[in-house]
Design a protein around this motif. Structure first.
Motif, PDB file in Angstrom:
ATOM      1  N   UNK A 218       0.719  14.473   3.688  1.00  0.00           N
ATOM      2  CA  UNK A 218       0.027  14.463   4.984  1.00  0.00           C
ATOM      3  C   UNK A 218      -1.332  15.159   4.925  1.00  0.00           C
ATOM      4  N   UNK A 219      -1.659  15.775   3.798  1.00  0.00           N
ATOM      5  CA  UNK A 219      -2.948  16.462   3.690  1.00  0.00           C
ATOM      6  C   UNK A 219      -4.063  15.407   3.723  1.00  0.00           C
ATOM      7  N   UNK A 220      -4.885  15.415   4.753  1.00  0.00           N
ATOM      8  CA  UNK A 220      -5.783  14.273   5.003  1.00  0.00           C
ATOM      9  C   UNK A 220      -6.888  14.082   3.988  1.00  0.00           C
ATOM     10  N   UNK A 221      -7.239  15.138   3.206  1.00  0.00           N
ATOM     11  CA  UNK A 221      -8.377  15.015   2.288  1.00  0.00           C
ATOM     12  C   UNK A 221      -7.987  15.209   0.824  1.00  0.00           C
TER      13      UNK A 221
ATOM     14  N   UNK B 169      -0.968   9.352   0.676  1.00  0.00           N
ATOM     15  CA  UNK B 169      -2.115  10.250   0.798  1.00  0.00           C
ATOM     16  C   UNK B 169      -3.308   9.474   1.353  1.00  0.00           C
ATOM     17  N   UNK B 170      -3.827   9.863   2.512  1.00  0.00           N
ATOM     18  CA  UNK B 170      -4.836   9.055   3.213  1.00  0.00           C
ATOM     19  C   UNK B 170      -6.035   8.664   2.364  1.00  0.00           C
ATOM     20  N   UNK B 171      -6.558   9.616   1.573  1.00  0.00           N
ATOM     21  CA  UNK B 171      -7.772   9.345   0.804  1.00  0.00           C
ATOM     22  C   UNK B 171      -7.525   8.303  -0.282  1.00  0.00           C
ATOM     23  N   UNK B 172      -6.297   8.244  -0.799  1.00  0.00           N
ATOM     24  CA  UNK B 172      -5.992   7.308  -1.870  1.00  0.00           C
ATOM     25  C   UNK B 172      -5.494   5.972  -1.341  1.00  0.00           C
ATOM     26  N   UNK B 173      -5.279   5.895  -0.037  1.00  0.00           N
ATOM     27  CA  UNK B 173      -4.738   4.684   0.581  1.00  0.00           C
ATOM     28  C   UNK B 173      -5.803   3.924   1.357  1.00  0.00           C
ATOM     29  N   UNK B 174      -6.618   4.660   2.095  1.00  0.00           N
ATOM     30  CA  UNK B 174      -7.543   4.038   3.044  1.00  0.00           C
ATOM     31  C   UNK B 174      -8.982   4.159   2.583  1.00  0.00           C
ATOM     32  N   UNK B 175      -9.662   3.042   2.511  1.00  0.00           N
ATOM     33  CA  UNK B 175     -11.079   3.058   2.161  1.00  0.00           C
ATOM     34  C   UNK B 175     -11.903   3.729   3.249  1.00  0.00           C
ATOM     35  N   UNK B 176     -11.478   3.573   4.494  1.00  0.00           N
ATOM     36  CA  UNK B 176     -12.185   4.203   5.604  1.00  0.00           C
ATOM     37  C   UNK B 176     -12.071   5.718   5.519  1.00  0.00           C
ATOM     38  N   UNK B 177     -10.879   6.219   5.162  1.00  0.00           N
ATOM     39  CA  UNK B 177     -10.691   7.665   5.030  1.00  0.00           C
ATOM     40  C   UNK B 177     -11.541   8.216   3.901  1.00  0.00           C
TER      41      UNK B 177
ATOM     42  N   UNK C 232       0.685   1.689  -2.624  1.00  0.00           N
ATOM     43  CA  UNK C 232      -0.271   1.970  -1.549  1.00  0.00           C
ATOM     44  C   UNK C 232      -1.477   2.787  -2.019  1.00  0.00           C
ATOM     45  N   UNK C 233      -1.334   3.445  -3.175  1.00  0.00           N
ATOM     46  CA  UNK C 233      -2.390   4.346  -3.655  1.00  0.00           C
ATOM     47  C   UNK C 233      -3.477   3.552  -4.390  1.00  0.00           C
ATOM     48  N   UNK C 234      -4.141   2.676  -3.661  1.00  0.00           N
ATOM     49  CA  UNK C 234      -5.073   1.744  -4.288  1.00  0.00           C
ATOM     50  C   UNK C 234      -6.315   2.417  -4.864  1.00  0.00           C
ATOM     51  N   UNK C 235      -6.623   3.628  -4.391  1.00  0.00           N
ATOM     52  CA  UNK C 235      -7.831   4.300  -4.861  1.00  0.00           C
ATOM     53  C   UNK C 235      -7.520   5.403  -5.871  1.00  0.00           C
ATOM     54  N   UNK C 236      -6.282   5.426  -6.367  1.00  0.00           N
ATOM     55  CA  UNK C 236      -5.891   6.402  -7.386  1.00  0.00           C
ATOM     56  C   UNK C 236      -6.464   5.983  -8.736  1.00  0.00           C
ATOM     57  N   UNK C 237      -7.031   6.952  -9.449  1.00  0.00           N
ATOM     58  CA  UNK C 237      -7.647   6.664 -10.755  1.00  0.00           C
ATOM     59  C   UNK C 237      -6.857   7.217 -11.926  1.00  0.00           C
ATOM     60  N   UNK C 238      -6.017   8.223 -11.685  1.00  0.00           N
ATOM     61  CA  UNK C 238      -5.241   8.795 -12.784  1.00  0.00           C
ATOM     62  C   UNK C 238      -3.855   9.177 -12.289  1.00  0.00           C
ATOM     63  N   UNK C 239      -2.802   8.675 -12.975  1.00  0.00           N
ATOM     64  CA  UNK C 239      -1.413   8.945 -12.608  1.00  0.00           C
ATOM     65  C   UNK C 239      -0.650   9.367 -13.853  1.00  0.00           C
TER      66      UNK C 239
END
Length: 598
Positions: free
Chosen positions: A392-395, A417-425, A477-484
């Motif tokens: 839930x940590x928004x950033x 995680x909002x930042x890794x899910x939403x392009x708008x976030x 859902x983590x479309x903006x994740x670069x390293x896992x």
């Protein structure tokens, strides 16, 4: 510096060109060469910066005695700087050749025979080598001397301490050695002293406090030692004090940091300081009084009482980045209920408390840090499950929990995680400039420095714990994740086909688990993958064929006895048969589609 042009300069350059204006600016137009001889009769300002000029430095003939500014920075010039370049340049006040590939010695005798009025010399980001010879001391009006990021060696020339007008000395990333001379205190106008990443040794001069105008003391990554001199407290204009990676010692609580009322950056990590952080002790209260403090790094300074430290620093409203790694060994992570209610650290964006062997579970007060972007709690002994509130940590863009004792399953909330899910976030995040860079070094790769948090990679690392269960399909859902990196755990089941939705993924490490089934063919769509590892699982079947997967090392797939196909040497048992079946099918199809010949 970019000057407005008075005359233009076409990309095509003639063999010999004469210029008669007082001011010539040729920036950002990318000519590729310049005449070896240029006649500049009455020129006062020459700006050729930010082009693609190459070759040796041209000789201005006849030299203009009126020339005041020469800026050749950010080109591809090479070779040595000829002394003839400075003949009769009596009025030269600024000479900038930074960010080229010049070599040889720095022309430090520039003020001995010419250019006595020089105020700025910038030789940084070149390939100058050897020691700096005498001569700078004759530059009585010199204010700025930059020579960082070269291959310079030896000591600072003794006569540089005679250039008492100096305001900036920057010689970072060279091979300078020896002690910092006591005569440096002669430079009472000095504002910036940057000698980081060299090899000087010995103590900071005991009377350094005479440099009362000093704002930036950047001496990190050297071999300096001893205690901080008390006279340093007279440098009340300090904005940045960076002494990390040295051999300094002493009790930090004996040094009254509250004197530095303008200080915004303190980095003392990886020295030999000692201190006990108790609420009644003065050090953190002194730091708390620094209203501009935004960056604090005290890693590796043998500190104790993590609860007391956190309770005090939570009240530091300006704090953006806090590094406490290699301290508080074996203590329990603060989990006081009062810390939840206090709602502190409201501007904190970076928190690193790694390599501390902290025990206990993740405390709830971390869930209140709504601006947190980088959380590093790696290499502790934190137990329990990964809490769902982390998701839930928004950033939050960077999460490192590796090397702990976490158990249970990965909460599905972590996949939201909002930042890794939403392009708008992600777009709403500001490009926060860090007061000091964060160094990020993935295992087996070169260290990277980041000055902007917005450039920091989106990263989740939970390796080397005791986490079990399936990899949740919600990970898609983590479309903006670069390293896992969930390696070295007890994950089981199949690699979810939905992992192919992580279209920005660059690093994926699933090694040392109990994963079974086949590698999903959809993984071949991850075209940005630069690092991939599924070794030591129970995977089977054919490795999907793609340009990337076959390009990885065999070691990234080994330890899966039933896995086959390139880059592994063992072929799949049915691979040849499958080809024959495909051929038979193709033949049958061809028979049905043959056109009869009459």
């Amino acid at each position: 510096m970019v000057w407005s042009p008075i005359c233009t300069y076409p990309p095509k350059v003639s063999k010999e060109v004469q210029f008669f204006p007082h001011h010539l600016a040729i920036s950002h137009i990318s000519p590729t060469s310049i005449s070896p001889t240029i006649h500049l009769m009455v020129l006062e300002i020459l700006d050729l910066s930010y082009n693609l000029l190459s070759g040796v430095l041209p000789i201005f003939s006849p030299p203009s005695s009126r020339i005041r500014v020469v800026d050749l920075s950010s080109n591809h010039f090479e070779g040595k700087i000829p002394f003839a370049f400075f003949q009769q340049t009596w009025n030269l006040i600024s000479f900038n050749v930074s960010n080229n590939t010049f070599n040889g010695s720095i022309p430090s005798s520039i003020c001995l025979h010419s250019s006595p009025s020089i105020r700025l010399l910038d030789f940084s980001f070149n390939k100058f080598s050897g020691s700096i010879s005498r001569g700078l001391g004759k530059c009585s009006k010199l204010q700025v001397f930059h020579a960082g990021n070269n291959n310079l060696s030896g000591l600072l020339p003794n006569d540089i301490y005679n250039a008492t007008a100096l305001q900036e000395i920057s010689m970072a990333h060279n091979w300078l050695y020896g002690v910092v001379d006591d005569r440096i205190v002669n430079l009472t106008n000095l504002i910036i002293l940057d000698l980081n990443s060299n090899q000087p040794s010995g103590n900071i001069p005991s009377n350094i406090g005479k440099l009362s105008s000093l704002k930036f003391m950047i001496l990190h990554t050297n071999n300096l030692a001893g205690s901080l001199p008390q006279s340093l407290l007279n440098c009340t204009n300090l904005i940045e004090l960076n002494l990390r990676f040295n051999n300094f010692e002493g009790v930090t609580s004996m040094f009254n940091f509250s004197k530095f009322v303008h200080l915004s950056k303190i980095d003392l990590q990886r020295n030999y300081f000692t201190g006990r952080y108790l609420p009644s002790k003065p050090l953190l209260m002194q730091i708390l009084s620094l209203k501009s403090l935004s960056f604090l790094s005290l890693g590796g300074t043998r500190l104790t009482n993590v609860t007391g430290a956190m309770k005090i620093l939570m009240r530091c409203k300006s704090l953006v980045a806090l590094f406490f790694s290699y301290n508080f060994l074996g203590e329990e992570i603060p989990a006081d209920g009062e810390m939840v209610e206090f709602n502190g650290f409201q501007n904190l964006q970076v928190l690193s408390v790694s390599y501390c062997e902290l025990t206990g579970e993740l405390p709830l007060w971390l869930s209140k840090l709504k601006k947190l972007r980088d959380l590093n709690l790696s290499l502790n002994r934190i137990t329990g499950s990964i809490p769902s509130w982390l998701g839930t940590l928004p950033r939050l863009t960077f999460l490192d929990l590796q090397g702990n004792l976490f158990s249970g399953e990965v909460p599905k909330e972590l996949c939201r995680l909002p930042i890794m899910v939403s392009e708008k976030a992600a777009a709403r995040l500001d490009s926060t400039y860090l007061k000091l860079p964060i160094i990020f070094q993935p295992q087996g790769e070169a260290a990277l420095e980041y000055n902007y948090l917005s450039l920091f990679p989106t990263y989740i690392c939970i390796k080397n714990n005791s986490i079990h269960g399936n990899i949740p399909t919600e990970i898609s859902q983590l479309q903006f994740l670069r390293s896992l990196d969930p390696s070295f755990n007890n994950f089981s089941g199949d690699i979810p086909n939905q992992i192919s939705n992580l279209i920005n993924l660059e690093r994926l490490d699933l090694s040392m688990n109990q994963l079974s089934g086949e590698i999903p063919t959809s993984i071949t769509s991850l075209t940005f993958l630069a690092s991939f590892n599924v070794s030591h699982n129970n995977l089977q079947g054919l490795i999907p064929k793609s340009t990337q997967l076959q390009g990885f090392d065999v070691s990234e797939f080994e330890g899966n006895p039933k896995l086959c196909g390139a880059p592994l040497p063992n072929e799949c048992p049915r691979e040849i048969g499958t080809d024959e079946d495909d051929k038979k099918t193709e033949d049958v199809e061809n028979e049905h589609h043959q056109v009869p010949v009459t």
